[in-house]
Design a protein around this motif. Structure first.
Motif, PDB file in Angstrom:
ATOM      1  N   THR A 233      -4.675  13.934 -30.313  1.00  0.00           N
ATOM      2  CA  THR A 233      -4.905  14.513 -28.999  1.00  0.00           C
ATOM      3  C   THR A 233      -4.983  13.188 -28.054  1.00  0.00           C
ATOM      4  O   THR A 233      -5.537  12.311 -28.687  1.00  0.00           O
ATOM      5  CB  THR A 233      -5.853  15.395 -28.883  1.00  0.00           C
TER       6      THR A 233
ATOM      7  N   GLN B 205      -5.291  27.066 -12.632  1.00  0.00           N
ATOM      8  CA  GLN B 205      -4.908  26.634 -14.337  1.00  0.00           C
ATOM      9  C   GLN B 205      -4.085  25.473 -14.348  1.00  0.00           C
ATOM     10  O   GLN B 205      -3.331  25.361 -13.645  1.00  0.00           O
ATOM     11  CB  GLN B 205      -4.461  27.868 -14.920  1.00  0.00           C
TER      12      GLN B 205
ATOM     13  N   GLY C 106      -5.740  25.364 -19.394  1.00  0.00           N
ATOM     14  CA  GLY C 106      -7.048  24.840 -18.953  1.00  0.00           C
ATOM     15  C   GLY C 106      -7.372  25.505 -17.524  1.00  0.00           C
ATOM     16  O   GLY C 106      -6.786  25.422 -16.746  1.00  0.00           O
TER      17      GLY C 106
ATOM     18  N   LEU D 242      -3.729  21.196 -24.850  1.00  0.00           N
ATOM     19  CA  LEU D 242      -4.356  21.514 -25.987  1.00  0.00           C
ATOM     20  C   LEU D 242      -4.937  22.851 -26.137  1.00  0.00           C
ATOM     21  O   LEU D 242      -4.615  23.319 -27.244  1.00  0.00           O
ATOM     22  CB  LEU D 242      -5.818  20.490 -26.403  1.00  0.00           C
ATOM     23  N   GLN D 243      -5.628  23.282 -25.198  1.00  0.00           N
ATOM     24  CA  GLN D 243      -6.173  24.756 -25.262  1.00  0.00           C
ATOM     25  C   GLN D 243      -5.476  25.627 -24.803  1.00  0.00           C
ATOM     26  O   GLN D 243      -5.845  26.771 -24.653  1.00  0.00           O
ATOM     27  CB  GLN D 243      -7.545  24.702 -24.826  1.00  0.00           C
ATOM     28  N   GLY D 244      -3.990  25.345 -24.375  1.00  0.00           N
ATOM     29  CA  GLY D 244      -3.108  26.250 -23.971  1.00  0.00           C
ATOM     30  C   GLY D 244      -2.825  26.403 -22.277  1.00  0.00           C
ATOM     31  O   GLY D 244      -2.064  26.049 -21.983  1.00  0.00           O
TER      32      GLY D 244
END
Length: 146
Positions: free
Chosen positions: A72, A90, A110, A106-108
């Motif tokens: 990452t 978002q 944000g 990373l988290q789909g």
């Protein structure tokens, strides 16, 4: 009579841009506002085409950053914002970056809270088996509004 349209105002180094979003408000609500402040006009969030839904975020970096496979990276954008508390902003992956290089947010998705006023930092992950290098001002993610 009150204006029932939603204006997203992007205040940048050189000149502001005004974008209208009609579908976010019902007939009883007043206009909402988002202000973007950028370190330079080069990192200003923009729509790539008139048909684009999201505004591209660019890497505000001085030199390339390489993300190794399955690793990452936190990528600065040089963008700060003030968001109306009725609006949901978002950060999403760019489909081309995901499809061509398997590099995604990373988290789909944000979510940016209305009380956050710091720089937008994009957390990317390289899901491929190859190194991926981000160059200064590369488009790395996009902002959408709900």
């Amino acid at each position: 009579m009150d204006d029932l349209r939603c204006y997203v105002i992007m205040k940048c180094v050189l000149s502001p841009i005004r974008i209208t979003i009609d579908s976010l408000l019902d007939s009883q609500e007043k206009a909402m506002e988002v202000k973007f402040y950028t370190e330079t006009d080069l990192c200003r969030p923009i729509k790539a085409t008139t048909g684009s839904t999201g505004y591209d975020l660019k890497a505000y970096i001085n030199e390339p950053i390489t993300i190794n496979p399955r690793q990452t990276a936190m990528i600065p954008t040089g963008v700060r914002c003030v968001i109306d508390d009725r609006l949901d902003m978002q950060i999403r992956s760019r489909s081309g970056l995901a499809y061509k290089h398997n590099v995604v947010v990373l988290q789909g998705i944000g979510t940016i809270d209305s009380d956050y006023e710091g720089e937008l930092i994009v957390m990317l992950i390289n899901l491929s088996n190859k190194k991926y290098t981000i160059e200064p001002y590369d488009r790395i993610a996009q902002i959408t509004f709900n």
